[in-house]
Design an enzyme around this catalytic site. Structure first.
Site: not given
Length: 254
Positions: A25, A42, A136
């Site tokens: 956010d 972004h 991962l």
């Protein structure tokens, strides 16, 4: 592999969170504070994603789940949504090979049927290429909502056997992240303190951490602060502090 449910048994956990989930956010506010268009935030946020993946892998985190686009984000201005889709497609095109070289497995969860066929194709290619990687597991939640997840799992239970009761065990196997353990640590950047329809089922006993840092500014130090906060928590899973101190075994549900 079947993962423990925190409401049915006490899951294994250690000093380093095995699974971290993050709501990214603050991209728009980061850009606005610099008199830049929202898309610039972004793009800078994508750089923060790349760094966080690397930092989590270096730290020994096994699963990292990022809330990139919610089912409610379609309510944003059409121009911004279109630019986000372009950025998502570009990221899939440019980042998957790098992830594969670094031993990262890619998973995308959510109702991706609404996305452009090119995006869906890139998702399938990326998941297939990285399927055997184990350093991962990076999950991108895109057009995802926690309520959607629970409802689609319930529908699949009903389709499998409409007369059988829908139990936690049955439903959990159809959740979109059944391949991963429940998150140990949830992080939300940007100063907001809510979960926003993210992993509603899976966050039952997750430790929550909220930070004012905007996502593009979330770096290694911010990640360390979140992990340090997690390490100070007493994870009781319904038990008392005395039981933890005395090492009393807890009977499992059922």
């Amino acid at each position: 592999m079947k993962h423990a449910s925190s409401t049915q048994e006490v899951p294994a956990h250690g000093e380093v969170p095995r699974h971290i989930a993050i709501i990214l956010d603050g991209n728009g506010r980061w850009a606005r504070s610099r008199m830049l268009p929202r898309i610039a935030g972004h793009r800078r946020g994508l750089e923060a994603v790349r760094a966080t993946v690397q930092n989590c892998a270096d730290r020994g985190v096994e699963y990292l789940t990022l809330f990139a686009f919610s089912s409610e984000n379609w309510r944003r201005p059409a121009e911004e949504v279109a630019l986000l889709m372009q950025l998502f497609q570009a990221a899939l095109s440019s980042e998957v090979e790098r992830m594969h070289r670094n031993g990262v497995r890619l998973k995308v969860v959510g109702d991706i049927r609404r996305f452009d066929p090119k995006i869906r194709s890139l998702v399938e290619q990326g998941e297939r290429l990285t399927a055997e990687n184990r350093r991962l597991t990076l999950t991108i939640a895109a057009n995802y909502g926690g309520r959607w997840d629970i409802l689609q799992a319930a529908e699949r239970c009903r389709a499998e056997d409409p007369r059988a009761p829908i139990t936690e065990e049955r439903l959990s196997q159809y959740l979109s992240m059944s391949y991963a353990p429940e998150p140990d640590l949830f992080i939300r950047t940007g100063g907001e303190q809510r979960v926003s329809n993210f992993l509603l089922w899976q966050l039952a006993y997750t430790e929550l951490f909220f930070t004012d840092a905007l996502w593009p500014d979330f770096g290694a130090e911010a990640l360390e602060a979140a992990i340090a906060s997690y390490q100070r928590r007493e994870r009781r899973f319904g038990r008392t502090s005395e039981q933890l101190q005395e090492g009393v075994p807890v009977p499992q549900a059922g």
